[in-house]
Design a protein around this motif. Structure first.
Motif, PDB file in Angstrom:
ATOM      1  N   ALA A 198      10.427  50.505 -51.168  1.00  0.00           N
ATOM      2  CA  ALA A 198       9.918  49.212 -51.636  1.00  0.00           C
ATOM      3  C   ALA A 198       9.657  49.248 -53.143  1.00  0.00           C
ATOM      4  O   ALA A 198       9.927  48.264 -53.844  1.00  0.00           O
ATOM      5  CB  ALA A 198       8.646  48.857 -50.874  1.00  0.00           C
ATOM      6  N   MET A 199       9.137  50.381 -53.617  1.00  0.00           N
ATOM      7  CA  MET A 199       8.922  50.514 -55.064  1.00  0.00           C
ATOM      8  C   MET A 199      10.235  50.362 -55.830  1.00  0.00           C
ATOM      9  O   MET A 199      10.304  49.676 -56.852  1.00  0.00           O
ATOM     10  CB  MET A 199       8.289  51.880 -55.381  1.00  0.00           C
ATOM     11  N   LYS A 200      11.264  51.017 -55.296  1.00  0.00           N
ATOM     12  CA  LYS A 200      12.567  50.972 -55.972  1.00  0.00           C
ATOM     13  C   LYS A 200      13.123  49.550 -55.980  1.00  0.00           C
ATOM     14  O   LYS A 200      13.678  49.089 -56.980  1.00  0.00           O
ATOM     15  CB  LYS A 200      13.536  51.925 -55.266  1.00  0.00           C
ATOM     16  N   GLU A 201      12.976  48.854 -54.861  1.00  0.00           N
ATOM     17  CA  GLU A 201      13.463  47.465 -54.777  1.00  0.00           C
ATOM     18  C   GLU A 201      12.739  46.554 -55.765  1.00  0.00           C
ATOM     19  O   GLU A 201      13.323  45.592 -56.272  1.00  0.00           O
ATOM     20  CB  GLU A 201      13.280  46.936 -53.355  1.00  0.00           C
ATOM     21  N   GLU A 202      11.465  46.860 -56.044  1.00  0.00           N
ATOM     22  CA  GLU A 202      10.698  46.056 -56.995  1.00  0.00           C
ATOM     23  C   GLU A 202      10.972  46.451 -58.439  1.00  0.00           C
ATOM     24  O   GLU A 202      10.410  45.869 -59.366  1.00  0.00           O
ATOM     25  CB  GLU A 202       9.206  46.194 -56.702  1.00  0.00           C
ATOM     26  N   GLY A 203      11.829  47.455 -58.634  1.00  0.00           N
ATOM     27  CA  GLY A 203      12.162  47.871 -59.993  1.00  0.00           C
ATOM     28  C   GLY A 203      11.107  48.738 -60.646  1.00  0.00           C
ATOM     29  O   GLY A 203      11.087  48.868 -61.878  1.00  0.00           O
ATOM     30  N   LEU A 204      10.243  49.338 -59.845  1.00  0.00           N
ATOM     31  CA  LEU A 204       9.194  50.199 -60.388  1.00  0.00           C
ATOM     32  C   LEU A 204       9.722  51.613 -60.607  1.00  0.00           C
ATOM     33  O   LEU A 204      10.639  52.059 -59.901  1.00  0.00           O
ATOM     34  CB  LEU A 204       8.003  50.240 -59.419  1.00  0.00           C
ATOM     35  N   PRO A 205       9.161  52.339 -61.583  1.00  0.00           N
ATOM     36  CA  PRO A 205       9.549  53.746 -61.772  1.00  0.00           C
ATOM     37  C   PRO A 205       9.263  54.531 -60.493  1.00  0.00           C
ATOM     38  O   PRO A 205       8.121  54.542 -60.008  1.00  0.00           O
ATOM     39  CB  PRO A 205       8.656  54.210 -62.922  1.00  0.00           C
ATOM     40  N   THR A 206      10.286  55.123 -59.909  1.00  0.00           N
ATOM     41  CA  THR A 206      10.175  55.711 -58.572  1.00  0.00           C
ATOM     42  C   THR A 206      10.738  57.128 -58.548  1.00  0.00           C
ATOM     43  O   THR A 206      11.847  57.358 -59.045  1.00  0.00           O
ATOM     44  CB  THR A 206      10.944  54.869 -57.541  1.00  0.00           C
ATOM     45  N   PRO A 207      10.023  58.089 -57.955  1.00  0.00           N
ATOM     46  CA  PRO A 207      10.574  59.445 -57.814  1.00  0.00           C
ATOM     47  C   PRO A 207      11.812  59.447 -56.928  1.00  0.00           C
ATOM     48  O   PRO A 207      11.965  58.593 -56.052  1.00  0.00           O
ATOM     49  CB  PRO A 207       9.439  60.230 -57.138  1.00  0.00           C
TER      50      PRO A 207
END
Length: 454
Positions: free
Chosen positions: A170-179
């Protein structure tokens, strides 16, 4: 007394070359209690240890098994609650043949002639000093071109993460910096930005949750600084000061990441819990710790967790323990035989199975008996991988004093309004640290020449 890295590197190279043909065995190989000598009649050895009860019990098991295999040798295990108490016993003259020794005590023990070098004795017993042991570990246990003690265990600091609190997809889909996440779901490394993003995201999506807890002192901060890329001390083996001014950029990045919303928990957020209790209860997303937390977390029902390297991926802090031979041992050959037994693959595997032990022996550290791929943490090899970039801390007394003198500056560095103000505090810490560590003696000035009187 100062250790010379170049000389030690040469020592390791020579030993590695001379022993290359000996082989290392595999985790199933059986140790040979005595390879070159016949155990003398009625030898009694004392093995001095400290640590968790599970570890001490396993040391006793190894000693009993050795006595059974070598009946003429009896091994008594004496234990102390802490490494500092064991060190005090050695300094007071306690008779110990093999002693479990923190890396920081090796130089002093050698200088005071409380231990004797083990390189020649172990070489004669075909001990493999090659790829199983890192050059850094061998250097850290060498003094004046001699290997004083055999590296045995290591305790790198890693980050435990409650993965059930973070939805990385979900973080990645929101464009957030993601490990990055591997195909098997285990976590790769992360940057400071990805770390703070994950902590903030979890806190925003789970009421009452905060990112992590870091005590506002230099000891607690050091693994984070090392991960961010800071060099902590001017000399890793014999520091004269911290070196944080030279790493001010890494310090600034760490402070900026920690000061993002909900990343750091306060004592009020813990609500009377210890940080580990808060982590197990799902109130903290992440917590720094060593391997000893694994067995407790495995017993925590319905918790999803893994381990990660320190944010930034540039290293961590930790310490080594080695096995040293007392200088007053009555029978060096019998003692060396027992030491060889302790560092054998089979013996180290038994220590690993306690769940409280990270081996310096990388053959065991990367074997399934340690990584245990069927159990959490999925990322268990992080414990072994991070050792390569681990910065070793000074001995406990110096560290406690350093923490005391730097307390105000450390708290100030986290209260800045602009990140570039952190450098001023880094300079302060470096200057204050010089009051803790021995300073180099300035060269003597030449005596002025005196002209003969006319």
């Amino acid at each position: 007394m100062r250790r010379t890295r170049l000389a030690t590197a040469l020592l390791v190279a020579v030993l590695s070359a001379s022993l290359a043909a000996c082989g290392g065995g595999d985790p199933a190989s059986k140790p040979s209690p005595s390879t070159t000598t016949k155990a003398p009649t009625k030898v009694k050895l004392v093995f001095g240890v400290s640590g968790h009860k599970t570890l001490v019990d396993t040391y006793k098991q190894l000693a009993a098994e050795y006595t059974q295999e070598v009946p003429n040798v009896t091994v008594e295990v004496k234990s102390w609650p802490t490494a500092d108490q064991l060190t005090a016993a050695v300094n007071s003259g306690e008779k110990i043949d093999v002693v479990l020794t923190p890396r920081a005590d090796v130089a002093t023990f050698a200088e005071d002639k409380l231990i004797q070098p083990v390189d020649t004795l172990l070489e004669a017993r075909n001990v493999d000093f090659g790829d199983k042991y890192s050059r850094e570990a061998m250097e850290d246990f060498s003094v004046e071109r001699r290997l004083e003690c055999m590296p045995y265990s290591v305790s790198p600091q890693v980050v435990y993460v409650n993965t059930g609190l973070i939805d990385f997809d979900a973080m990645k889909e929101e464009g957030l910096p993601t490990p990055s996440v591997r195909a098997d779901g285990s976590l790769r490394g992360w940057t400071l930005e990805q770390f703070s993003s994950a902590m903030t995201y979890a806190a925003e999506h789970h009421k009452g949750v905060r990112g992590t807890y870091v005590e506002q002192n230099l000891s607690a901060l050091m693994p984070w600084l090392a991960g961010a890329g800071a060099t902590l001390f001017d000399d890793p083996l014999a520091p004269t000061s911290t070196a944080l001014e030279d790493s001010a950029g890494a310090y600034e990045e760490l402070v900026e990441a920690m000061n993002q919303p909900n990343v750091l928990a306060t004592a009020k957020d813990l609500n009377g819990r210890t940080p580990f209790q808060a982590f197990k209860q799902g109130r903290l997303v992440a917590l720094v710790g060593d391997r000893s937390l694994v067995s407790d977390l495995r017993a925590t029902d319905a918790m999803e967790w893994d381990v990660m390297p320190m944010p930034g991926g540039n290293g961590t802090t930790g310490d080594y323990a080695g096995l040293c031979m007392g200088s007053e041992t009555a029978d060096p050959d019998a003692t060396a035989d027992f030491l060889t037994y302790l560092i054998s693959t089979e013996s180290v595997v038994k220590m690993v199975r306690t769940g409280h032990f990270v081996p310096v022996n990388s053959e065991v550290g990367y074997a399934p008996v340690f990584t245990q791929p069927e159990r959490n943490p999925k990322n268990a090899r992080i414990f072994t991988d991070t050792v390569r970039d681990m910065q070793v801390l000074p001995e406990a007394t110096q560290l406690a004093q350093l923490q005391k003198v730097a307390a105000v500056a450390v708290r100030g560095s986290f209260a800045v309004t602009e990140p570039d103000q952190v450098e001023d505090y880094a300079v302060q810490i470096d200057e204050l640290s010089k009051t803790v560590f021995p300073q180099p003696t300035p060269p003597a000035s030449p005596s002025p020449s005196i002209s003969p009187s006319s």
